[in-house]
Design an enzyme around this catalytic site. Structure first.
Site, mmCIF file in Angstrom:
data_model
loop_
_atom_site.group_PDB
_atom_site.id
_atom_site.type_symbol
_atom_site.label_atom_id
_atom_site.label_comp_id
_atom_site.label_asym_id
_atom_site.label_seq_id
_atom_site.Cartn_x
_atom_site.Cartn_y
_atom_site.Cartn_z
ATOM 1 N N HIS A 82 0.776 -1.201 -0.098
ATOM 2 C CA HIS A 82 -0.106 0.097 -0.068
ATOM 3 C C HIS A 82 0.822 1.252 -0.070
ATOM 4 O O HIS A 82 0.429 2.415 -0.295
ATOM 5 C CB HIS A 82 -0.849 -0.209 1.286
ATOM 6 N N CYS A 83 2.219 1.245 0.333
ATOM 7 C CA CYS A 83 2.907 2.251 0.579
ATOM 8 C C CYS A 83 4.172 2.452 -0.275
ATOM 9 O O CYS A 83 4.205 3.656 -1.028
ATOM 10 C CB CYS A 83 3.469 2.190 2.023
ATOM 11 N N ILE A 84 5.075 1.585 -0.625
ATOM 12 C CA ILE A 84 6.317 1.882 -1.276
ATOM 13 C C ILE A 84 6.063 2.117 -2.534
ATOM 14 O O ILE A 84 6.636 3.046 -3.183
ATOM 15 C CB ILE A 84 7.122 0.868 -1.016
#
Ligand SMILES: NC(=O)c1ccc[n+]([C@@H]2O[C@H](COP(=O)([O-])OP(=O)(O)OC[C@H]3O[C@@H](n4cnc5c(N)ncnc54)[C@H](O)[C@@H]3O)[C@@H](O)[C@H]2O)c1
Length: 457
Positions: free
Chosen positions: A286-288
């Protein structure tokens, strides 16, 4: 002359003192907005410290599950939610009219990219608007969602002040505190990871430090909101760029017949100056893959480009295609088969080991590209028995993980390991399929025995 209003009388410094006193007495109430992978563990961390939490979410389903003592997040057990509810420390609600009840409001809503890959602050804006309607003096509003520097000040502050008539830094506090959750990592949980906080005045910083001191051993205050926002992006950009670097090294060393995994393992013995990152079939989660582009977007406002971020994105995005090419080449060389019509077992749908989260998983791109080239693909993932709905890939919903038996595995021409879950018997896999393409070095321990059946990609 008008009598002084409460707003004129009590400065935020005085309100912060009261906030600190009530924290010591454990009489503060915390509101967590967005009860997902970040918000639910955060609510749990406060409850464990005997602090009352009201959890807000727009999902009727999630609120019902929590209210009835059930968890929808794998690494949080039902029993943990039941304890929170049974001890009256936790309540979950969709009633946003209750946003004036908590003293601290911690926002943990999604911050995705839109279809142009620009920041989508819709969730942040909606939750800030909901807060602004009920905002009262002495409250602190903290954004935990990942975002670009300037969001709290330029987007949230005007909304909060506009509807309430209150002033940030005088009547209420705004702070930013990035979430550093690492789902599936047994070494760290919310309450053992230091928390960075940033606010623009000393009273606001004191309130932010006070609230997080209740749940973590170390709070790291920084100069202001923007600095705290930049800390989070820096952490994730550092990962994205370094993963891009090892993915590039994997390709180069692979062409030279050098095993990048062995190189990284040996380089890691240097006690300083080297931090190990590992290659893979692409960048997931979900982030990187997303967060770095929040900075790229904001940098354009300053006429600046973020070349490392773009380059890392380019290298990481090329990985699934390169892996699929390897599968096709090996099928041709080893079995004289074309990818079209070949039976491929994709091992691991989750974006990283030991979790059930398939958001932005490179496995979905592998699946898409393999099928586009005519392969017949099934998957195995012990953490995802059935594919849930995913808004980027609704077409995969309902697919089922295959049985992990010699009979079932022997139907495949090749297995492609995309996620290195611990709970998988790779020995059985190697004994059942003609060969394995391993993007995670999951078969390292079996290499001596099965060297001729393992292709690292
Ligand atoms: N998941 C991680 O490992 C992780 C780690 C660090 C930071 N983050 C960041 O934390 C933020 C939240 O991520 P997440 O993984 O918890 O997301 P998530 O999708 O798991 O949870 C978000 C929750 O917010 C709810 N929600 C959406 N709009 C809402 C609204 N207007 N009001 C109230 N609730 C609303 C959703 O229903 C959902 O339950 C994101 O900015 C993410 O980048 C996530």
């Amino acid at each position: 002359m008008n009598a002084p209003t409460v707003a004129e009388f009590d400065t935020l410094d005085t309100l912060a003192l009261d906030f600190e006193r009530r924290a010591t007495n454990k009489t503060l109430t915390v509101g967590v907005i967005g009860l997902g992978y970040v918000g639910l563990p955060l609510a749990q961390a406060f409850c464990r410290q005997d602090i009352r939490v009201i959890g807000f979410d727009v999902s009727e389903f999630k609120i019902k599950e929590l209210s009835e003592g059930r968890s929808y997040i794998k690494h949080i057990k039902d029993e943990a939610v039941k304890v929170m509810i049974d001890t009256d420390r936790f309540e979950a609600t969709t009633d946003f009219d209750r946003l004036d009840e908590p003293d601290a409001l911690l926002i943990c809503v999604p911050t995705p990219l839109d279809k142009h890959r620009d920041p989508d602050l819709d969730y942040v804006i909606k939750s800030t608007e909901a807060i602004s309607k009920k905002l009262r003096r002495g409250q602190i509003v903290v954004l935990e969602s990942t975002t670009y520097p300037g969001t709290s000040e330029e987007v949230m502050k005007p909304i909060l002040e506009g509807a309430s008539g209150l002033v940030a830094g005088l009547d209420f506090a705004i702070a930013y505190s990035p979430e550093r959750e690492d789902p599936g990592n047994p070494q760290f949980e919310t309450s053992t990871i230091p928390k960075v906080v940033g606010a623009n005045t000393s009273a606001e910083t004191r309130m932010a430090v006070t609230i997080y001191q209740q749940i973590v051993p170390q709070v790291v205050p920084v100069r202001d909101l923007r600095t705290a926002e930049a800390v989070k992006l820096t952490e994730n950009i550092y990962r994205a760029v370094n993963i891009g670097l090892v993915n590039e090294l994997k390709t180069v060393y692979g062409a030279m017949g050098i095993d990048v995994w062995e190189v990284i393992q040996a380089a890691s013995t240097k006690p300083f100056g080297f931090h190990a990152f590992y290659p893979g079939p692409g960048l997931g989660g979900h982030c990187i893959p997303i967060d770095p582009f929040y900075l790229s977007w904001k940098a354009r406002e300053f006429g600046l480009s973020t070349r490392f971020i773009e380059l890392a994105g380019e290298v990481n995005n090329a990985m699934p295609g390169s892996v699929v090419n390897t599968v096709a080449e090996e099928l041709s060389t080893r079995l004289e088969k074309s990818l079209k019509g070949a039976r491929v077992l994709l091992c691991g749908l989750a974006y990283k080991k030991n979790v059930d989260d398939m958001r932005e998983s490179p496995s979905l791109l592998l699946l898409e590209q393999l099928e586009a080239r005519g392969a017949v693909v099934d998957y195995y993932d012990p953490h995802i028995p059935v594919v849930p709905y995913d808004h980027d890939h609704p077409e995969y919903e309902g697919r089922k993980s295959v049985n992990w038996t010699p009979e079932s595995l022997s139907q495949f021409d090749v297995a492609l390991i995309a996620t290195d879950h611990d709970k998988v018997d790779y020995g059985l896999l190697l004994n059942s399929v003609p060969f394995v393409v391993d993007t995670r070095n999951a078969t390292a321990m079996l290499q001596n025995e099965h060297e001729d059946r393992i292709v690292k990609a």
